[in-house]
Scaffold this motif. Structure first.
Motif, PDB file in Angstrom:
ATOM      1  N   ASN A 136      -6.407   3.756  -8.645  1.00  0.00           N
ATOM      2  CA  ASN A 136      -7.417   2.570  -8.679  1.00  0.00           C
ATOM      3  C   ASN A 136      -6.809   1.326  -7.974  1.00  0.00           C
ATOM      4  OD1 ASN A 136      -9.664   4.100  -9.607  1.00  0.00           O
ATOM      5  ND2 ASN A 136      -9.083   3.533 -11.452  1.00  0.00           N
ATOM      6  N   SER A 137      -5.596   1.126  -7.707  1.00  0.00           N
ATOM      7  CA  SER A 137      -5.023   0.163  -6.954  1.00  0.00           C
ATOM      8  C   SER A 137      -4.757   0.490  -5.597  1.00  0.00           C
ATOM      9  CB  SER A 137      -3.430  -0.072  -7.318  1.00  0.00           C
ATOM     10  OG  SER A 137      -3.767  -0.385  -8.855  1.00  0.00           O
ATOM     11  N   ASN A 138      -5.116  -0.691  -4.434  1.00  0.00           N
ATOM     12  CA  ASN A 138      -5.047  -0.205  -3.174  1.00  0.00           C
ATOM     13  C   ASN A 138      -3.946  -1.102  -2.474  1.00  0.00           C
ATOM     14  OD1 ASN A 138      -6.083  -2.625  -3.614  1.00  0.00           O
ATOM     15  ND2 ASN A 138      -7.845  -2.496  -2.197  1.00  0.00           N
ATOM     16  N   LEU A 139      -2.872  -1.380  -3.210  1.00  0.00           N
ATOM     17  CA  LEU A 139      -1.820  -2.001  -2.366  1.00  0.00           C
ATOM     18  C   LEU A 139      -0.763  -1.875  -3.368  1.00  0.00           C
ATOM     19  CD1 LEU A 139      -0.246  -3.200  -0.463  1.00  0.00           C
ATOM     20  CD2 LEU A 139      -1.057  -5.475  -1.182  1.00  0.00           C
ATOM     21  N   ILE A 156      -4.514  -5.242  -6.343  1.00  0.00           N
ATOM     22  CA  ILE A 156      -5.853  -4.807  -6.094  1.00  0.00           C
ATOM     23  C   ILE A 156      -6.572  -5.918  -4.964  1.00  0.00           C
ATOM     24  CG2 ILE A 156      -8.424  -4.368  -6.906  1.00  0.00           C
ATOM     25  CD1 ILE A 156      -6.960  -3.911  -9.622  1.00  0.00           C
ATOM     26  N   THR A 157      -6.951  -5.532  -3.774  1.00  0.00           N
ATOM     27  CA  THR A 157      -7.275  -6.663  -2.991  1.00  0.00           C
ATOM     28  C   THR A 157      -8.416  -6.069  -2.058  1.00  0.00           C
ATOM     29  OG1 THR A 157      -6.428  -8.154  -0.953  1.00  0.00           O
ATOM     30  CG2 THR A 157      -5.376  -5.647  -1.249  1.00  0.00           C
ATOM     31  N   ASP A 158      -9.181  -7.121  -1.625  1.00  0.00           N
ATOM     32  CA  ASP A 158     -10.166  -7.057  -0.597  1.00  0.00           C
ATOM     33  C   ASP A 158      -9.617  -7.085   0.941  1.00  0.00           C
ATOM     34  OD1 ASP A 158     -10.188  -9.572  -0.176  1.00  0.00           O
ATOM     35  OD2 ASP A 158     -11.951 -10.192  -1.276  1.00  0.00           O
ATOM     36  N   CYS A 187      -6.191 -11.219  -3.379  1.00  0.00           N
ATOM     37  CA  CYS A 187      -5.325 -10.156  -3.700  1.00  0.00           C
ATOM     38  C   CYS A 187      -4.836 -10.357  -5.192  1.00  0.00           C
ATOM     39  CB  CYS A 187      -4.150 -10.059  -2.988  1.00  0.00           C
ATOM     40  SG  CYS A 187      -2.985  -8.610  -3.309  1.00  0.00           S
ATOM     41  N   TYR A 188      -5.108  -9.896  -5.921  1.00  0.00           N
ATOM     42  CA  TYR A 188      -4.628  -9.774  -7.465  1.00  0.00           C
ATOM     43  C   TYR A 188      -3.430  -8.892  -7.935  1.00  0.00           C
ATOM     44  CZ  TYR A 188      -4.461  -9.457 -12.424  1.00  0.00           C
ATOM     45  OH  TYR A 188      -4.118  -9.165 -13.874  1.00  0.00           O
ATOM     46  N   LEU A 189      -2.413  -9.574  -7.814  1.00  0.00           N
ATOM     47  CA  LEU A 189      -1.129  -8.986  -8.216  1.00  0.00           C
ATOM     48  C   LEU A 189      -0.990  -8.685  -9.832  1.00  0.00           C
ATOM     49  CD1 LEU A 189       1.685  -7.947  -7.353  1.00  0.00           C
ATOM     50  CD2 LEU A 189       2.492 -10.336  -7.534  1.00  0.00           C
ATOM     51  N   LYS A 209       1.457  -8.272   3.531  1.00  0.00           N
ATOM     52  CA  LYS A 209       0.648  -7.054   3.928  1.00  0.00           C
ATOM     53  C   LYS A 209      -0.910  -7.644   3.854  1.00  0.00           C
ATOM     54  CE  LYS A 209       0.041  -2.560   4.348  1.00  0.00           C
ATOM     55  NZ  LYS A 209       0.824  -1.617   5.349  1.00  0.00           N
ATOM     56  N   VAL A 210      -1.207  -8.327   3.037  1.00  0.00           N
ATOM     57  CA  VAL A 210      -2.726  -9.117   2.827  1.00  0.00           C
ATOM     58  C   VAL A 210      -2.883 -10.259   4.015  1.00  0.00           C
ATOM     59  CG1 VAL A 210      -2.838  -8.269   0.450  1.00  0.00           C
ATOM     60  CG2 VAL A 210      -2.139 -10.632   1.093  1.00  0.00           C
TER      61      VAL A 210
END
Length: 132
Positions: free
Chosen positions: A41-44, A61-63, A68-70, A95-96
């Protein structure tokens, strides 16, 4: 030592559990299914490898445009103080991009680390401000 950094090389759940346990990061390592879901469920995810040994992981997890929540930064004990965690944070931020902030909640044992690598202390969290 030649560390390989990757956005694409994903660890197995067993490799991640072993790293988190070794790093002393309090996560549900006793629950393999839950740990697997955390990664699914993590996208980075950024990983660091010494040959086939997983030595560090950054899981977020980021949009991609605002926040971005590290959620995890786990460094293998023998590889601490080598700049690997700092590099994974840098790669995550790169990356974000500049429109997104990078934020996290720290475990008590890392409270002194995050300000040294660019995070600004908040009341209940740390943040790298958005540049745009």
């Amino acid at each position: 030592m030649d560390i390989e950094y990757s956005f694409n090389k994903r660890p197995t759940t067993d490799q991640a559990i072993e790293l988190y346990y070794n790093a002393g990061l309090p996560r549900p390592t006793y629950d393999k299914e839950r740990m697997g879901q955390m990664f699914e469920n993590s996208n980075l995810i950024v990983t660091a490898w010494d040959n086939d040994l997983l030595v560090d992981i950054s899981r977020s997890i980021t949009d991609w445009v605002w926040a971005c929540y590290l959620s995890d930064l786990a460094v293998r004990g023998d590889y601490k103080k080598m700049g690997i965690g700092r590099k994974l944070i840098s790669l995550t931020k790169e990356k974000v991009g500049n429109q997104s902030m990078l934020l996290l909640l720290s475990v008590p044992t890392a409270m002194e680390y995050y300000p040294r690598v660019g995070f600004k202390k908040q009341e209940s969290s740390f943040i790298i401000e958005r540049e745009q």
